[in-house]
Design a protein around this motif. Structure first.
Motif, PDB file in Angstrom:
ATOM      1  N   GLN A   6       0.848  -1.188   0.000  1.00  0.00           N
ATOM      2  CA  GLN A   6       0.000   0.000   0.000  1.00  0.00           C
ATOM      3  C   GLN A   6       0.879   1.231   0.000  1.00  0.00           C
ATOM      4  N   ASN A  22      -3.943   3.931  -2.913  1.00  0.00           N
ATOM      5  CA  ASN A  22      -3.683   2.821  -3.826  1.00  0.00           C
ATOM      6  C   ASN A  22      -3.001   1.628  -3.169  1.00  0.00           C
ATOM      7  N   CYS A  23      -3.324   0.453  -3.683  1.00  0.00           N
ATOM      8  CA  CYS A  23      -2.700  -0.791  -3.247  1.00  0.00           C
ATOM      9  C   CYS A  23      -2.440  -1.680  -4.453  1.00  0.00           C
ATOM     10  N   TRP A  35     -12.001  -1.971   1.805  1.00  0.00           N
ATOM     11  CA  TRP A  35     -11.281  -0.827   2.350  1.00  0.00           C
ATOM     12  C   TRP A  35     -11.841  -0.566   3.753  1.00  0.00           C
ATOM     13  N   SER A  73      -7.812   0.766  -5.820  1.00  0.00           N
ATOM     14  CA  SER A  73      -7.766   2.177  -5.475  1.00  0.00           C
ATOM     15  C   SER A  73      -9.025   2.577  -4.717  1.00  0.00           C
ATOM     16  N   CYS A  89      -6.280  -1.145   2.892  1.00  0.00           N
ATOM     17  CA  CYS A  89      -6.869  -2.019   1.888  1.00  0.00           C
ATOM     18  C   CYS A  89      -6.740  -3.450   2.399  1.00  0.00           C
ATOM     19  N   GLY A 101      -3.082  -4.277   4.012  1.00  0.00           N
ATOM     20  CA  GLY A 101      -1.962  -3.401   3.724  1.00  0.00           C
ATOM     21  C   GLY A 101      -1.557  -2.697   5.006  1.00  0.00           C
ATOM     22  N   THR A 104      -2.470   3.802   4.853  1.00  0.00           N
ATOM     23  CA  THR A 104      -2.048   5.146   4.458  1.00  0.00           C
ATOM     24  C   THR A 104      -2.762   6.127   5.370  1.00  0.00           C
TER      25      THR A 104
END
Lengths: 110, 112
Positions: A6, A22-23, A35, A73, A89, A101, A104
């Motif tokens: 990620q 994004n991943c 998500w 995404s 994600c 992930g 972020t």
């Protein structure tokens, strides 16, 4: 190599901006894509859930999956300070195991 | 409210001690997952139970163990605690294999 990579962030944007998170993943067995949003010191909460390639929209949020390129995404339109959180994600196999992930962290500044 | 309850919310203990974390899943969910989240780290999968039986194991230390009881609540036991075990421990429940996870708000463990 991790199964799920990620974009590390952190990400800082002004209020009203469009955010792209994004991943990428490597395991072809992933069939479902989630998500999660995690506020500080709280448990992750489900934000979006999709199981096919393409786009899924829910209010200001759009999840996009491209299985051919193994790319996931999340887009946030008209971002708000209340969107400030860590976004995770989590693709999932049919067996039910989610792989997360690293997240972020997003800050939306008023 | 996710419907998943974790107790206690906070736990402070000393190195070498043993603690038990408790999780009550959402009503009807048979699967329970345990995750560890250290400071500024991602969610690390520890172990999964399904209807009382161990289903999958992640990077769980031998000092850690878990079980799921007939009423479907689960306990995570952490023993011989070390400073590095300080973290948030999350429980999540799931209704079916293709369903998302529902997380509790975690137990914050501090080992001093």
């Amino acid at each position: 190599q991790k199964e799920v990579e990620q974009d590390p962030g952190p990400l800082s944007v002004p209020e009203g901006a469009i955010v792209s998170l994004n991943c990428t993943y490597s395991n072809s067995a992933f069939q479902y894509f989630m998500w999660y949003r995690q506020y500080s010191r709280k448990g992750p909460e489900l934000l979006m859930y999709t199981y096919s390639s393409g786009n899924k929209e829910d209010g200001r949020f759009t999840a996009q999956v491209d299985k051919s390129s193994k790319y996931i995404s999340l887009f946030i339109r008209d971002s708000q300070p209340s969107d400030s959180a860590t976004y995770l994600c989590a693709p999932n196999t049919n067996a039910g195991k989610s792989t997360f992930g690293d997240g972020t962290t997003l800050t939306v500044k008023p | 409210d996710s419907g998943v309850t974790q107790t206690p919310k906070h736990l402070i203990t000393a190195t070498g001690q043993r603690v038990t974390l408790r999780c009550s899943p959402r009503s009807g969910d048979l699967s329970v997952y345990w995750y560890q989240q250290s400071l500024d780290q991602g969610l690390q999968f520890l172990i999964q139970y399904y209807n009382g039986e161990e289903r999958a194991k992640g990077n769980i230390l031998e000092r850690f163990s878990a079980q799921q009881f007939p009423d479907l609540h689960s306990e995570l036991n952490l023993s011989s605690l070390e400073l590095g075990d300080s973290a948030l421990y999350f429980c999540a429940s799931q209704s079916a294999g293709d369903s998302p996870l529902h997380f509790g708000n975690g137990t914050r463990l501090t080992v001093t």
